[in-house]
Design an enzyme around this catalytic site. Structure first.
Site, PDB file in Angstrom:
ATOM      1  N   LYS A  17      -1.211 -12.199   2.955  1.00 24.38           N
ATOM      2  CA  LYS A  17      -0.997 -12.546   1.106  1.00 24.38           C
ATOM      3  C   LYS A  17      -2.422 -13.550   0.822  1.00 24.38           C
ATOM      4  CE  LYS A  17       3.075 -12.741   3.401  1.00 24.38           C
ATOM      5  NZ  LYS A  17       3.373 -12.017   4.125  1.00 24.38           N
TER       6      LYS A  17
HETATM    7  C1  LIG Z   1       8.621 -11.964   2.751  1.00 28.84           C
HETATM    8  C2  LIG Z   1       7.857 -12.624   3.598  1.00 28.84           C
HETATM    9  N1  LIG Z   1       8.391 -14.038   4.470  1.00 28.84           N
HETATM   10  C3  LIG Z   1       8.387 -14.403   5.381  1.00 28.84           C
HETATM   11  C4  LIG Z   1       7.114 -13.941   5.921  1.00 28.84           C
HETATM   12  C5  LIG Z   1       6.664 -15.184   6.449  1.00 28.84           C
HETATM   13  O1  LIG Z   1       5.550 -15.467   6.661  1.00 28.84           O
HETATM   14  P1  LIG Z   1       4.495 -15.477   8.386  1.00 28.84           P
HETATM   15  O2  LIG Z   1       3.890 -14.219   8.176  1.00 28.84           O
HETATM   16  O3  LIG Z   1       3.731 -16.639   6.953  1.00 28.84           O
HETATM   17  O4  LIG Z   1       5.145 -16.645   8.967  1.00 28.84           O
HETATM   18  C6  LIG Z   1       6.803 -13.321   5.358  1.00 28.84           C
HETATM   19  C7  LIG Z   1       5.285 -12.504   5.956  1.00 28.84           C
HETATM   20  O5  LIG Z   1       5.097 -11.838   6.547  1.00 28.84           O
HETATM   21  C8  LIG Z   1       6.970 -12.714   4.272  1.00 28.84           C
HETATM   22  O6  LIG Z   1       6.821 -11.072   4.131  1.00 28.84           O
END
Ligand SMILES: Cc1ncc(COP(=O)(O)O)c(C=O)c1O
Length: 362
Positions: free
Chosen positions: A182
């Site tokens: 990210k």
């Molecule tokens: C659109 C979206 N929502 C939620 C997530 C979840 O984030 P995390 O990987 O930090 O759990 C991600 C990334 O993986 C994402 O791209």
């Protein structure tokens, strides 16, 4: 090859002494560094009710739990997203109801959201895909009219803006991810922004088994079982150093995105995305629609530039039982859109190279 994605890690001399200090401090669990990171994020975003977590997935799950989503409920969502947007809904036992996207933006269509509302709809999950903010003016109007809470999945949209303020101030529930790829990474991590003290205090317990961190362990009394979703001091320390580098990480994406907005505009074969009213994207990935996509991707590859879509549309996963759902705008958008690199790693030469390649045609 210029990649689509690359993690920004602060300079060794800035990060390593701080990491070393926390690693050998005797306190690596959730503690002062974690609270400092939350506080700094709260000041930056402009919302004091920010809860750090170990993932964006945890933020989404807690938001759904705070609303009280359970089996038998429906949550309206988008198929154009990463899977955790929708697997977290499925985990609560609720049904994921895919609304269609706006054919020009790929973001949830307010009209389709409204058309999918039933008496079982308990939440609307919107995704600010690739850093582009949904049409929140219209979505909020619909949500208010039907009295349904909105969850903003802003995993791709850290420091994007709505109405001149950072995303995280607008809805009752906004979720960010600080995962490896990210804008701002804490290696893994997440943030849930809320808008009231009751939700804030409950979320704090839900992230730590249901225990109240302010009360001594032996005096605690769990009244609602929680999860192990907290952030620790090590990830938070990485986050604190990242926050000192915003000009080199997140703001670079935004600067580059504005550059491509200017230079891609009017190029033959490209259709720019019209950003929603009163929003400013944070350009996690640069996104547009392109004619002859396969040929475009090949041409970019031949020029040493990665161009591609990123996520499988989620309605293709059997777990969501949506294979027969008609999403005609998504069908169209899904075959036309592409992402090109936009992040911190692009130098002036790379940016010119990308623009020149695109302008030459394919
Ligand atoms: C659109 C979206 N929502 C939620 C997530 C979840 O984030 P995390 O990987 O930090 O759990 C991600 C990334 O993986 C994402 O791209």
């Amino acid at each position: 090859m210029i990649p689509l994605i690359k993690p920004f890690i602060p300079k060794q001399e800035d990060l390593m002494p701080r990491l070393s200090e926390i690693l050998y401090s005797g306190y690596i669990a959730e503690g002062d560094a974690t609270y400092k990171f939350e506080e700094e994020l709260g000041k930056l975003i402009g919302n004091p009710y920010c809860i750090s977590l170990n993932s964006g997935t945890a933020a989404l799950h807690i938001a759904l739990l705070l609303i009280g989503i359970e089996k038998g409920d429906e949550v309206i969502s988008t198929a154009l997203t990463a899977e955790p947007t929708n697997t977290t809904i499925a985990l609560t036992g609720a049904k994921v109801v895919f609304a269609d996207v706006d054919v020009n933006t790929g973001l949830l269509s307010p009209e389709s959201i409204e058309a999918n509302i039933t008496e079982k709809t308990k939440a609307i999950m919107v995704v600010h895909y690739a850093g582009m903010v949904c049409d929140m003016d219209k979505i909020n109007q619909i949500a208010q009219k039907h009295n349904i809470p909105v969850i903003e999945d802003a995993a791709h949209a850290f420091l994007a803006k709505y109405n001149g303020k950072y995303v995280g101030n607008n809805s009752k529930y906004t979720c960010f991810s600080f995962q490896a790829i990210k804008h701002l990474t804490t290696i893994d991590g997440g943030l849930l922004c809320l808008n009231n003290e009751a939700d804030y205090l409950r979320a704090k317990k839900l992230r730590w088994f249901g225990l109240d961190k302010k009360v001594a362990r032996l005096d605690n009394n769990i009244t609602e079982a929680g999860y192990k979703y907290h952030m620790n001091n090590v990830n938070a320390t990485v986050g604190l150093v990242q926050l000192e580098n915003l000009n080199l990480n997140v703001f670079k994406y935004i600067e580059n995105g504005i550059y491509f907005d200017k230079h891609f505009s009017g190029v033959s074969g490209i259709t720019m995305i019209p950003y929603s009213a009163n929003t400013e994207p944070s350009y996690w990935l640069y996104t547009f629609k392109v004619e002859k996509r396969e040929a475009f991707i090949k041409m970019m590859e031949a020029n040493g530039i990665t161009a591609s879509p990123l996520h499988l549309r989620n309605d293709r996963h059997a777990v969501f039982n949506a294979l027969n759902k008609q999403l005609p705008n998504l069908d169209k958008f899904y075959t036309e859109f592409v992402h090109t690199p936009c992040g911190w790693w692009l130098n002036e030469y790379d940016k010119e190279k990308i623009v020149n390649a695109v302008k030459k045609g394919w």
